[in-house]
Write a protein that holds these residues in place. Structure first.
Motif, PDB file in Angstrom:
ATOM      1  N   GLU A 145       0.829  -1.204   0.000  1.00  0.00           N
ATOM      2  CA  GLU A 145       0.000   0.000   0.000  1.00  0.00           C
ATOM      3  C   GLU A 145       0.862   1.253   0.000  1.00  0.00           C
ATOM      4  N   TYR A 146       1.957   1.214   0.749  1.00  0.00           N
ATOM      5  CA  TYR A 146       2.850   2.374   0.821  1.00  0.00           C
ATOM      6  C   TYR A 146       3.389   2.714  -0.565  1.00  0.00           C
ATOM      7  N   LEU A 147       3.841   1.691  -1.305  1.00  0.00           N
ATOM      8  CA  LEU A 147       4.417   1.947  -2.627  1.00  0.00           C
ATOM      9  C   LEU A 147       3.362   2.391  -3.636  1.00  0.00           C
ATOM     10  N   MET A 148       2.157   1.886  -3.522  1.00  0.00           N
ATOM     11  CA  MET A 148       1.085   2.373  -4.398  1.00  0.00           C
ATOM     12  C   MET A 148       0.907   3.878  -4.197  1.00  0.00           C
ATOM     13  N   GLN A 149       0.876   4.321  -2.956  1.00  0.00           N
ATOM     14  CA  GLN A 149       0.718   5.746  -2.666  1.00  0.00           C
ATOM     15  C   GLN A 149       1.970   6.532  -3.061  1.00  0.00           C
ATOM     16  N   TRP A 150       3.130   5.963  -2.786  1.00  0.00           N
ATOM     17  CA  TRP A 150       4.408   6.610  -3.105  1.00  0.00           C
ATOM     18  C   TRP A 150       4.530   6.853  -4.615  1.00  0.00           C
ATOM     19  N   LEU A 151       4.270   5.817  -5.396  1.00  0.00           N
ATOM     20  CA  LEU A 151       4.389   5.931  -6.848  1.00  0.00           C
ATOM     21  C   LEU A 151       3.343   6.890  -7.407  1.00  0.00           C
ATOM     22  N   ASP A 152       2.120   6.797  -6.909  1.00  0.00           N
ATOM     23  CA  ASP A 152       1.047   7.669  -7.399  1.00  0.00           C
ATOM     24  C   ASP A 152       1.387   9.142  -7.172  1.00  0.00           C
ATOM     25  N   LYS A 153       2.081   9.421  -6.091  1.00  0.00           N
ATOM     26  CA  LYS A 153       2.452  10.800  -5.762  1.00  0.00           C
ATOM     27  C   LYS A 153       3.347  11.425  -6.828  1.00  0.00           C
ATOM     28  N   TYR A 154       4.112  10.583  -7.531  1.00  0.00           N
ATOM     29  CA  TYR A 154       5.063  11.089  -8.518  1.00  0.00           C
ATOM     30  C   TYR A 154       4.566  11.002  -9.965  1.00  0.00           C
ATOM     31  N   ILE A 155       3.310  10.634 -10.139  1.00  0.00           N
ATOM     32  CA  ILE A 155       2.712  10.665 -11.478  1.00  0.00           C
ATOM     33  C   ILE A 155       2.130  12.054 -11.699  1.00  0.00           C
ATOM     34  N   PHE A 156       2.659  12.760 -12.694  1.00  0.00           N
ATOM     35  CA  PHE A 156       2.191  14.113 -12.979  1.00  0.00           C
ATOM     36  C   PHE A 156       1.226  14.117 -14.163  1.00  0.00           C
ATOM     37  N   PHE A 157       0.604  15.248 -14.382  1.00  0.00           N
ATOM     38  CA  PHE A 157      -0.526  15.350 -15.326  1.00  0.00           C
ATOM     39  C   PHE A 157      -0.184  14.807 -16.712  1.00  0.00           C
ATOM     40  N   ALA A 158       0.999  15.110 -17.207  1.00  0.00           N
ATOM     41  CA  ALA A 158       1.352  14.721 -18.577  1.00  0.00           C
ATOM     42  C   ALA A 158       1.905  13.302 -18.675  1.00  0.00           C
ATOM     43  N   ASP A 159       2.138  12.651 -17.544  1.00  0.00           N
ATOM     44  CA  ASP A 159       2.723  11.307 -17.557  1.00  0.00           C
ATOM     45  C   ASP A 159       1.712  10.275 -18.045  1.00  0.00           C
ATOM     46  N   LYS A 160       2.145   9.445 -18.981  1.00  0.00           N
ATOM     47  CA  LYS A 160       1.305   8.339 -19.445  1.00  0.00           C
ATOM     48  C   LYS A 160       1.666   7.100 -18.635  1.00  0.00           C
ATOM     49  N   VAL A 161       1.164   7.093 -17.406  1.00  0.00           N
ATOM     50  CA  VAL A 161       1.457   6.021 -16.454  1.00  0.00           C
ATOM     51  C   VAL A 161       0.197   5.718 -15.657  1.00  0.00           C
ATOM     52  N   GLU A 162      -0.112   4.432 -15.532  1.00  0.00           N
ATOM     53  CA  GLU A 162      -1.243   4.018 -14.715  1.00  0.00           C
ATOM     54  C   GLU A 162      -0.801   2.898 -13.778  1.00  0.00           C
ATOM     55  N   LEU A 163      -1.284   2.956 -12.542  1.00  0.00           N
ATOM     56  CA  LEU A 163      -0.957   1.951 -11.533  1.00  0.00           C
ATOM     57  C   LEU A 163      -2.187   1.105 -11.228  1.00  0.00           C
ATOM     58  N   ALA A 164      -1.955  -0.172 -10.978  1.00  0.00           N
ATOM     59  CA  ALA A 164      -3.038  -1.049 -10.540  1.00  0.00           C
ATOM     60  C   ALA A 164      -2.475  -2.070  -9.562  1.00  0.00           C
ATOM     61  N   ASP A 165      -3.156  -2.240  -8.448  1.00  0.00           N
ATOM     62  CA  ASP A 165      -2.788  -3.268  -7.485  1.00  0.00           C
ATOM     63  C   ASP A 165      -3.481  -4.563  -7.919  1.00  0.00           C
ATOM     64  N   VAL A 166      -2.701  -5.527  -8.427  1.00  0.00           N
ATOM     65  CA  VAL A 166      -3.267  -6.781  -8.936  1.00  0.00           C
ATOM     66  C   VAL A 166      -3.016  -7.938  -7.969  1.00  0.00           C
ATOM     67  N   THR A 167      -2.696  -7.597  -6.721  1.00  0.00           N
ATOM     68  CA  THR A 167      -2.358  -8.626  -5.734  1.00  0.00           C
ATOM     69  C   THR A 167      -3.496  -9.611  -5.533  1.00  0.00           C
ATOM     70  N   GLU A 168      -4.718  -9.115  -5.368  1.00  0.00           N
ATOM     71  CA  GLU A 168      -5.845  -9.999  -5.065  1.00  0.00           C
ATOM     72  C   GLU A 168      -6.233 -10.877  -6.248  1.00  0.00           C
ATOM     73  N   ALA A 169      -5.865 -10.461  -7.458  1.00  0.00           N
ATOM     74  CA  ALA A 169      -6.259 -11.211  -8.664  1.00  0.00           C
ATOM     75  C   ALA A 169      -5.221 -12.244  -9.083  1.00  0.00           C
ATOM     76  N   THR A 170      -4.075 -12.260  -8.424  1.00  0.00           N
ATOM     77  CA  THR A 170      -2.967 -13.115  -8.850  1.00  0.00           C
ATOM     78  C   THR A 170      -2.373 -13.853  -7.658  1.00  0.00           C
ATOM     79  N   CYS A 171      -1.495 -14.811  -7.951  1.00  0.00           N
ATOM     80  CA  CYS A 171      -0.758 -15.494  -6.892  1.00  0.00           C
ATOM     81  C   CYS A 171       0.681 -15.687  -7.356  1.00  0.00           C
ATOM     82  N   THR A 172       1.580 -15.901  -6.406  1.00  0.00           N
ATOM     83  CA  THR A 172       3.000 -16.073  -6.699  1.00  0.00           C
ATOM     84  C   THR A 172       3.542 -17.300  -5.972  1.00  0.00           C
ATOM     85  N   PHE A 173       4.242 -18.164  -6.718  1.00  0.00           N
ATOM     86  CA  PHE A 173       4.964 -19.294  -6.144  1.00  0.00           C
ATOM     87  C   PHE A 173       6.439 -19.159  -6.492  1.00  0.00           C
ATOM     88  N   ASN A 174       7.286 -19.679  -5.611  1.00  0.00           N
ATOM     89  CA  ASN A 174       8.704 -19.810  -5.933  1.00  0.00           C
ATOM     90  C   ASN A 174       9.107 -21.271  -5.934  1.00  0.00           C
TER      91      ASN A 174
END
Length: 327
Positions: free
Chosen positions: A89-118
């Motif tokens: 959550e911290y990084l979602m907020q941190w990254l969003d803070k640095y997206i400015f009006f002209a930036d073509k950047v979108e963030l999405a938290d896909v944690t709940e929709a995915t899983c990770t194994f090692n």
């Protein structure tokens, strides 16, 4: 350690273990400016990466204090960041803070929709062959592609176990989690719980937020040279890191410490009567106790004998980090 944990760690050494890291965060970055954006927000060189490549990178404050160690996977239309659970959550907020009006950047938290194994261990290549992803074997760290595995479609498989041991990282839709997990167990992987993973993390020296990655330390003190580009332009924290490198100004290093008894994380590391550092993590192993801790560089490194509370310790190398200045 219990029998299951011992068996899982033995599997890493002699076969292959599988660990569920679904509780870690996954942040998706899309938009035409996504690589430039991440290039400017973290320590590694994103603008040189192509689809199918990736890297480890560190997010740091303006004074180069560590926030998180993340792994990035670059594809044709997105970047997936694998981040620590307590930094999602911290990084979602941190990254969003640095997206400015002209930036073509979108963030999405896909944690709940995915899983990770090692997959972790010396024989993980054998399972990758069974998954028809053998083209990844021998490829550079973080190389990745998407595969249809038996009855599971769209499984992203990447080189690297997120630890120093050889292995692979798999990301798939959460709806297919149980199917893929059971298939990997049937292929010979030994289940590894979180206690065993934590023991492996500590003995190999992978740092975690609120343990080794805090406001008190920068990536060079941690030893995360492999995550830092010294050739790219300005990014958050760049001036401090460049100055430390140029003037070889690192005053403390993260080390492994073999201990003969259990002590608490946060305890003082002493050389004789002198306080020389602090213990950040500790775990039980099959042959005693093992900790991670920061020790002042001027007092020494590998082989140093220290005391922590009532425990005697010896400083040892940890494979995930390095304390060699790059040439």
């Amino acid at each position: 350690m219990n029998i299951q944990d011992i068996a899982a760690i033995k599997a890493v050494e002699e076969g292959v273990a599988i660990c569920d890291r679904t509780h870690w965060g996954r942040i998706q970055i899309t938009g035409d400016d996504r690589l430039r954006f991440l290039h400017n927000q973290s320590t590694n060189d994103f603008e040189s990466l192509k689809s199918g490549q990736g890297c480890d990178t560190v997010f740091v404050t303006s004074t180069a204090r560590t926030i998180d160690l993340a792994t990035a996977y670059v594809s044709d239309d997105a970047v997936i960041l694998l981040v620590s659970p307590n930094r999602r959550e911290y990084l979602m907020q941190w990254l969003d803070k640095y997206i400015f009006f002209a930036d073509k950047v979108e963030l999405a938290d896909v944690t709940e929709a995915t899983c990770t194994f090692n997959l972790i261990g010396s024989k993980s290549d054998e399972i990758i062959q069974k998954l028809t992803a053998g083209e990844l074997i021998g490829q550079p760290l973080h190389s990745h592609n998407v595969y249809n595995v038996a009855s599971v479609n769209g499984v992203s498989i990447a080189v690297g176990s997120s630890l120093a041991s050889p292995g692979y990282t798999l990301i798939c839709p959460v709806s297919d989690k149980e199917i893929l997990w059971n298939q990997l167990l049937e292929m010979g992987a030994v289940e590894m719980g979180q206690t065993a993973w934590e023991a492996l993390r500590i003995t190999q020296g992978r740092p975690l937020p609120e343990r080794e990655l805090t406001d008190d330390y920068n990536p060079l003190e941690v030893g995360l040279w492999q995550t830092i580009s010294f050739n790219k332009g300005c990014y958050i924290g760049q001036e401090t890191i460049a100055r430390l490198n140029t003037y070889k100004g690192i005053k403390t290093y993260l080390w492994g410490i073999k201990l003969n008894s259990l002590v608490e994380a946060g305890s003082t590391i002493n050389l004789g009567e002198e306080k020389v550092g602090i213990l950040t993590s500790i775990t039980e192993t099959t042959d005693g106790y093992f900790g991670l801790g920061y020790i002042r560089s001027k007092v020494g490194g590998i082989g140093l004998k220290v005391t922590i509370a009532d425990s005697q310790g010896e400083v040892v190398e940890i494979p995930f980090v390095s304390h060699q200045y790059p040439d």
